[in-house]
Design a protein around this motif. Structure first.
Motif, short mmCIF file in Angstrom:
data_model
loop_
_atom_site.label_atom_id
_atom_site.label_comp_id
_atom_site.label_asym_id
_atom_site.label_seq_id
_atom_site.Cartn_x
_atom_site.Cartn_y
_atom_site.Cartn_z
N ASP A 126 0.81 -1.22 0.00
CA ASP A 126 0.00 0.00 0.00
C ASP A 126 0.85 1.26 0.00
OD1 ASP A 126 -2.45 -1.27 -0.10
OD2 ASP A 126 -2.49 -1.58 2.07
N THR A 127 1.88 1.27 0.78
CA THR A 127 2.72 2.47 0.85
C THR A 127 4.15 2.11 1.25
OG1 THR A 127 2.84 4.72 1.70
CG2 THR A 127 2.13 3.04 3.25
N THR A 128 5.07 2.96 0.83
CA THR A 128 6.49 2.70 1.10
C THR A 128 7.20 3.99 1.50
OG1 THR A 128 6.72 0.80 -0.36
CG2 THR A 128 8.68 2.10 -0.02
N PHE A 129 7.91 3.90 2.62
CA PHE A 129 8.72 5.03 3.08
C PHE A 129 10.21 4.67 3.06
CE2 PHE A 129 5.94 8.33 4.88
CZ PHE A 129 4.71 7.72 4.73
N SER A 238 4.66 -1.22 -4.83
CA SER A 238 3.96 -0.36 -3.88
C SER A 238 3.13 0.71 -4.60
CB SER A 238 4.99 0.30 -2.97
OG SER A 238 4.36 0.95 -1.91
N LYS A 239 1.88 0.89 -4.15
CA LYS A 239 1.00 1.87 -4.81
C LYS A 239 1.44 3.30 -4.55
CE LYS A 239 -2.99 -0.89 -3.83
NZ LYS A 239 -4.02 -0.96 -2.81
N ASP A 240 2.02 3.53 -3.39
CA ASP A 240 2.33 4.89 -2.97
C ASP A 240 3.74 4.94 -2.39
OD1 ASP A 240 1.97 7.53 -2.06
OD2 ASP A 240 1.36 6.80 -0.08
N ILE A 241 4.63 5.66 -3.06
CA ILE A 241 6.02 5.74 -2.59
C ILE A 241 6.30 7.15 -2.08
CG2 ILE A 241 8.44 5.49 -3.25
CD1 ILE A 241 7.49 3.55 -5.46
N GLN A 242 6.68 7.22 -0.83
CA GLN A 242 6.97 8.51 -0.21
C GLN A 242 8.47 8.64 -0.03
OE1 GLN A 242 4.71 10.87 0.59
NE2 GLN A 242 2.99 9.61 -0.10
#
Ligand code: FES
Length: 244
Positions: A126-129, A238-242
């Motif tokens: 879902d998301t990656t930091f 990942s859908k969202d990479i921050q």
């Protein structure tokens, strides 16, 4: 076949550790496995299920795969140049260990556990930091270089992949765990072991809900990967990479 040289680990609090050269048909051996763990050799495979070859890597792309456990993520990168041939690192308990460079013809291919040693931030579907930031890309975490570092954007720790994943800034206190790779005579990449302190156990205890969501349950998530691991780019993983 690429053969790794001897890995020698030493320190004031640890006996010298020598890891024998690895062969594709054998396992790496250490006299004292305190900071080096071997696992079943795992062939990396691309999104089409074909063996991943070093010649097909895109430079400075983030490639995600899970190793040594079904749910422990790692990132493989072909860096913009060779990694250092040797680098000495120290774990929080004082044990020193020695990184012996990258893989591939010019030693530029490296892989690290993508579990941040600070508070276990890691790539998720879902998301990656957590990611490798390519050269030329700025990061708030580290202004001494423009990219070319792994960054955990949760609390801005940065790690340098050319010298063993050394922590260079931020609240993390240890280096990333190196995933030791081998490249066989057909140019296929294998994951064979993990060098340095690791957070696998802590991580596997911490994310029960996440394991249920993505892997079915914790028992399945904890299993060791056998035989092969699928590799995908971080942007597909990942859908969202921050990235800060
Ligand atoms: S979890 Fe990575 S810096 Fe805090």
């Amino acid at each position: 076949m690429e053969r790794r040289g001897f890995l020698k680990l030493s320190g004031t609090t640890a006996a010298a550790i020598v890891v024998a050269p690895s062969l594709i048909t054998e396992t790496l051996r250490a006299e004292d496995g305190s900071l080096y763990e071997t696992y079943d050799k795992v062939m990396l495979k691309d999104a089409d299920g074909k063996p991943l070859k070093s010649a097909n890597l895109v430079k400075e792309e983030n490639y995600v795969f899970n190793f040594p456990h079904v749910a422990t993520p790692c990132i493989l990168v072909q860096l913009d140049g060779p990694a250092d041939k040797t680098a000495t690192l120290k774990a929080d308990d004082g044990t020193e260990y020695i990184f012996k460079g990258g893989s591939g013809k010019d030693g530029s291919i490296v892989a690290y556990s993508a579990i941040c040693p600070h508070q276990l931030t890691h790539p998720q579907p879902d998301t990656t930091f957590f990611q490798y930031v390519p050269t030329g890309t700025k990061t708030l975490a580290y202004d001494k270089a423009v990219g070319g570092v792994f960054v955990c954007s949760s609390h801005l720790s940065a790690f340098t992949p050319k010298d063993g994943g050394r922590r260079v800034t931020g609240p993390a206190t240890e280096a990333l765990t190196q995933i030791v790779l081998e490249i066989d005579e057909n140019d296929v990449i294998w994951a064979v072991g993990a060098l340095g302190p690791n957070k696998f156990h802590e991580y596997l205890k911490a994310f029960k809900g996440e394991f249920k969501k993505y892997y079915g349950n914790k028992r399945k998530a904890k299993k060791l990967v056998k035989t092969e691991a699928k590799v995908t780019t971080l942007k597909n993983f990942s859908k969202d990479i921050q990235q800060f």
